[in-house]
Enzyme design. Sequence first.
Site, PDB file in Angstrom:
ATOM      1  CB  THR A   1      -0.915   0.036   1.247  1.00  0.00           C
ATOM      2  OG1 THR A   1      -0.128   0.432   2.394  1.00  0.00           O
ATOM      3  CG2 THR A   1      -1.550  -1.320   1.528  1.00  0.00           C
ATOM      4  CB  CYS A   2       0.214   4.867  -0.182  1.00  0.00           C
ATOM      5  SG  CYS A   2      -0.997   5.163   1.117  1.00  0.00           S
TER       6      CYS A   2
ATOM      7  N   GLY B   1      -9.267   7.339  -9.073  1.00  0.00           N
ATOM      8  CA  GLY B   1      -9.469   6.098  -8.329  1.00  0.00           C
ATOM      9  C   GLY B   1     -10.190   6.326  -7.012  1.00  0.00           C
TER      10      GLY B   1
ATOM     11  CB  SER C   1      -9.399  10.582  -7.102  1.00  0.00           C
ATOM     12  OG  SER C   1      -8.029  10.565  -7.412  1.00  0.00           O
TER      13      SER C   1
END
Length: 432
Positions: A49-50, A191, A194
Amino acid sequence: MNIAVIGLSHKTAPVEIREKLSIPDDAKEQATTQLRSYSHVEEVAVLSTCNRLEIYTIIQDTEHGIREITQFLADWSHLPLAELRPHLFILLHQDAVMHLMRVASGLDSLVLGEGQILSQVKQTHKMGQRYKGTGPILERLLKQAISAGKRVRTETSIGTGAVSISSAAVELAQMKSEDLTACRVAIIGAGKMSRLLVQHLLSKGANQITILNRSLKRAEELARQFKDASLVLQPLTQMQVILSESDLVFTSTGATEPILNRQTLEPVVCHKSRFMVVDISVPRNVHSNVAELTQVQAFNVDDLKAVVAQNQESRRQMAMEAEALLEQELESFVVWWRSLETIPTISSLRSKIETIREQELEKALSRLGSEFGEKHQEVIEALTRGIVNKILHDPMVQLRAQQDIEMRQRAMQSLHLLFNLPTKPNQFSSKV
């Protein structure tokens, strides 16, 4: 079989290190296949993940397995092992199990209690199955971690009003700009992150929002979820034009290289007194050199920590309640996990008894002669199988259910001694 997790997160590594170890979905198959090819790795699942990259694994030999995976991480990131190692963490056995449960519950997130991580753990489970990385142990662990994450959100208030990375980004922008209603906002990407950006921007009064995306179809899908908002949709080819008309830009795409840098922004901001960019992507969408432009305020995911800290204290009590639930989930998994060591003994015992049954049955049928009817043979076959199953049932149930480790070990040793059982290979090896 040893359970381990090797990786890094927002707690151990800055974004410039994390982005080098990001494994996007379209690279998960390659990564999984490579990890499964190592001689000491039995099962593997990749969570990327981020804010984290974590390799969950079942390994035969702890030292050698960890060395293989650590080298994989260095090779993947193109970082020298000496530079990468200080940012890595390694957890074993019950610590690894508890860590995954905490991750799935949002207790290890940058934003305490955030909900998106649970869906990311579910995706890790699906991809582990699809690419044949997971076997019986990780399958059970991932399912139980997902169940634990759901339980924490159901039985505590940890997820109530929990902010996400996207909402923290909007909070940061509001702190820095003071009035979002006057801002001309551009969002690059369409996505899930967003979508959350749009949701939180609208709640703060922003009303001049443009979505830029490579695919207009996906941007239209996002806009349909906000029918009352006047969102402007533009293809990514119009990026320079839209940025020149914007005051605030959020970037949230899956690009593996920066899409904004000093060269692209300099002509855009030259006539502006102030321009803000908030990048919530990992790998980063915005190059660090944009900070050289005096008009630009640039922020990335690591800059959100100050915003998140304001929110954390009120959630700590909820987190303590969640931890108590996870202790129960951990105990449940550990009981099952420890019972696996009984399987070779049980299989060996059943195999030996079954061999004796077949031999004695063959002797008996040969004495009865060929005229003995096939139907009668089937009855005797079923009778002998039933007797064996009845005799083995209680020892097997008691052995599996024994939670005292020393008692279980003594019971298995006694069975091996009394029945002269051979040592069999681990029944849970998932290597082909």
